[in-house]
Design a protein around this motif. Sequence first.
Motif, short mmCIF file in Angstrom:
data_model
loop_
_atom_site.label_atom_id
_atom_site.label_comp_id
_atom_site.label_asym_id
_atom_site.label_seq_id
_atom_site.Cartn_x
_atom_site.Cartn_y
_atom_site.Cartn_z
N ASP A 160 12.15 -18.50 22.21
CA ASP A 160 12.19 -17.46 21.18
C ASP A 160 12.45 -18.10 19.82
N VAL A 161 11.83 -17.56 18.78
CA VAL A 161 11.98 -18.11 17.44
C VAL A 161 12.25 -16.99 16.45
N LEU A 162 13.23 -17.22 15.59
CA LEU A 162 13.47 -16.32 14.46
C LEU A 162 13.09 -17.08 13.19
N THR A 163 12.10 -16.55 12.46
CA THR A 163 11.61 -17.18 11.24
C THR A 163 12.11 -16.40 10.03
N LEU A 164 12.58 -17.14 9.02
CA LEU A 164 13.02 -16.55 7.76
C LEU A 164 12.02 -16.92 6.68
N TRP A 165 11.45 -15.90 6.02
CA TRP A 165 10.47 -16.12 4.95
C TRP A 165 11.14 -15.97 3.59
N ASP A 166 10.99 -16.99 2.77
CA ASP A 166 11.40 -16.93 1.37
C ASP A 166 10.15 -16.65 0.55
N THR A 167 10.19 -15.62 -0.29
CA THR A 167 8.99 -15.17 -0.99
C THR A 167 9.17 -15.24 -2.50
N PRO A 168 8.07 -15.22 -3.25
CA PRO A 168 8.18 -15.10 -4.71
C PRO A 168 8.85 -13.77 -5.08
N GLY A 169 9.57 -13.76 -6.17
CA GLY A 169 10.23 -12.53 -6.59
C GLY A 169 9.26 -11.55 -7.22
N PHE A 170 9.59 -10.27 -7.13
CA PHE A 170 8.80 -9.26 -7.82
C PHE A 170 8.86 -9.51 -9.32
N GLY A 171 7.72 -9.36 -9.97
CA GLY A 171 7.67 -9.56 -11.41
C GLY A 171 7.84 -8.25 -12.15
N ASP A 172 6.82 -7.84 -12.90
CA ASP A 172 6.88 -6.59 -13.66
C ASP A 172 6.60 -5.45 -12.70
N SER A 173 7.60 -5.14 -11.88
CA SER A 173 7.39 -4.17 -10.79
C SER A 173 7.19 -2.75 -11.30
N VAL A 174 7.79 -2.41 -12.42
CA VAL A 174 7.61 -1.04 -12.94
C VAL A 174 6.16 -0.83 -13.36
N ARG A 175 5.59 -1.77 -14.12
CA ARG A 175 4.19 -1.65 -14.52
C ARG A 175 3.26 -1.70 -13.31
N LEU A 176 3.62 -2.55 -12.33
CA LEU A 176 2.82 -2.63 -11.12
C LEU A 176 2.82 -1.30 -10.37
N TYR A 177 3.98 -0.69 -10.23
CA TYR A 177 4.07 0.59 -9.51
C TYR A 177 3.26 1.67 -10.23
N GLN A 178 3.35 1.72 -11.56
CA GLN A 178 2.60 2.71 -12.31
C GLN A 178 1.09 2.54 -12.10
N ARG A 179 0.64 1.32 -11.98
CA ARG A 179 -0.79 1.08 -11.76
C ARG A 179 -1.19 1.45 -10.33
N LEU A 180 -0.36 1.06 -9.35
CA LEU A 180 -0.74 1.28 -7.96
C LEU A 180 -0.74 2.75 -7.57
N ARG A 181 0.12 3.54 -8.16
CA ARG A 181 0.21 4.94 -7.77
C ARG A 181 -1.05 5.72 -8.15
N GLN A 182 -1.93 5.13 -8.96
CA GLN A 182 -3.18 5.79 -9.34
C GLN A 182 -4.25 5.65 -8.26
N HIS A 183 -4.00 4.83 -7.25
CA HIS A 183 -5.01 4.57 -6.22
C HIS A 183 -4.64 5.28 -4.92
N SER A 184 -5.67 5.72 -4.21
CA SER A 184 -5.44 6.42 -2.94
C SER A 184 -4.94 5.46 -1.86
N ASN A 185 -5.38 4.23 -1.93
CA ASN A 185 -4.92 3.21 -0.99
C ASN A 185 -4.31 2.07 -1.80
N PRO A 186 -3.09 2.27 -2.33
CA PRO A 186 -2.54 1.31 -3.30
C PRO A 186 -2.38 -0.10 -2.74
#
Length: 510
Positions: A63-89
């Motif tokens: 059994d293996v437990l993997t931990l992923w370190d990811t890039p941080g969210f950037g301009d998440s507010v602007r990103l959310y405003q853009r994505l909410r305009q799409h039916s499949n964001p």
Amino acid sequence: MSQELSTLPQAILVQWCLISHTNIGKTSLTRTLLGQDVGDIRDAPHVTDTAEGHTLVQTAEGDVLTLWDTPGFGDSVRLYQRLRQHSNPMGWFLTNLWDRWRDKPFWMSQRAMQAARDSADVVLYLVNAAEDPADAGYLDAEMHLLQWLGKPVVVLLNQTGMPQTTEQQARDLRAWSAALAPYTPMVRNVVALDAFTRSWIHEQRLFQVVQPTIAADKQAGYQRLVQAWESSNQARFEASMQAVANLLVEAAQWSEPIDAPGGALNWNTLKSAISASPSTPDNTPESLAMQRLLKHLQQQDLRTTQTLLQLHQLDGKVAGHIHAQLREYFTIHQPLDSRQMGLWGALTTGAAGGLGADLAAGGLTMGAGALLGALAGAVTFASAAFGINKLRGQAKHQVNLNDEFLDTALHTSLLKYLAIAHFGRGQGTFSESDTPAHWATQVTEQTAPHRQALHALWAQLREAAASTSSDAAQTTAEATEKLQRLLAHIMLSTLQSLYPAPEQLSLDHA
């Protein structure tokens, strides 16, 4: 044969994905959990620009437990405003090609979302606990982004300062839990897990909190991973308590000989014997013996610290020191002289009236006749002195440490263990620093009920060190084992007081 193979446990892969706003401390926490210097740490946004997976735990069953370190969210507010305009964001966002250099915040956010979508069984969302949730303007936007992923989320409170008191930590947990309540059932729990000042207690509770979020077909394998993690913690804890016990045994049993001058009876010898607090220059044989003893203990303290650092996968060079190195913590043993014993008995039991007090104060107010009378009365004590010498069997002067010093050494050693066990690898090289006041208070409170048992162990260890019996080594081994169990009990009680929780600690040595 096929029937036997079918009974073997099926190895599983569980993946945790660390996500947060940029520059919150994901890579520091990753280093701390792994005990390895992975990734790059700088006080700047978007330091991590790729998603990296690291093996956190592996079992004998595969059994293996993997931990992923990811890039941080950037301009998440602007990103959310853009994505909410799409039916499949999410579909739209993850299939677009974002320019790594001209629109780096969007590009980094895409990398983080892809890692979570493709790999995560659970998302660990890291927030800055020192920040008021109401001031985290990105929080709502990032919660909506995570909701579109459809993954269970456990929120980790990261506090990059001194370890908090129970009340401070509870206050932060209440504030963030209330702020995140609108995002349930996606957010399953909120726990404290600091990149810099967490301990294995926090890590163990994280494993327990995550368990309900793991799919049913992975539960058996995940439980094996939890057991492997806890077994590792238990082994490290026991080895740490053994290292501290060995240091204290060394401190209790070590003695240094005093190169004493001749035993001729004179006024200085008399006043020194009577005085309750003799003033001794640093170059006296007694002081030199004390200095040698302290130097030896400093070396042992340094070795113990290095052992603790290695056990916790930390690097560090520390100038080991013994605290409260005061003369009052030393006990000087010397062969009893019949003449001095007789004088001591006469002068301290009233045979010479006020002469003892006068001499202790550095003066002499009585006449020669009174003094001669006191010396004559002292003869009755001489025979008792011979008996004590024979009983002690002590032919040389020596200095060792008394119970109060050993109590202090125990206290500081346990505080040092707490400091090392809480030190996140993301901070870099370990260095000694002042420990929080509430740690010291808890160690004192948890040690107090065991003071009598500890003093009995100190006495047992001293007697074994002075004994020439063939059983002395066995006595020392038994006392060391008792001391290790007692230290483990005190430390676990301390940790339970520092971090109370409904569940019982699994490393119960009480």
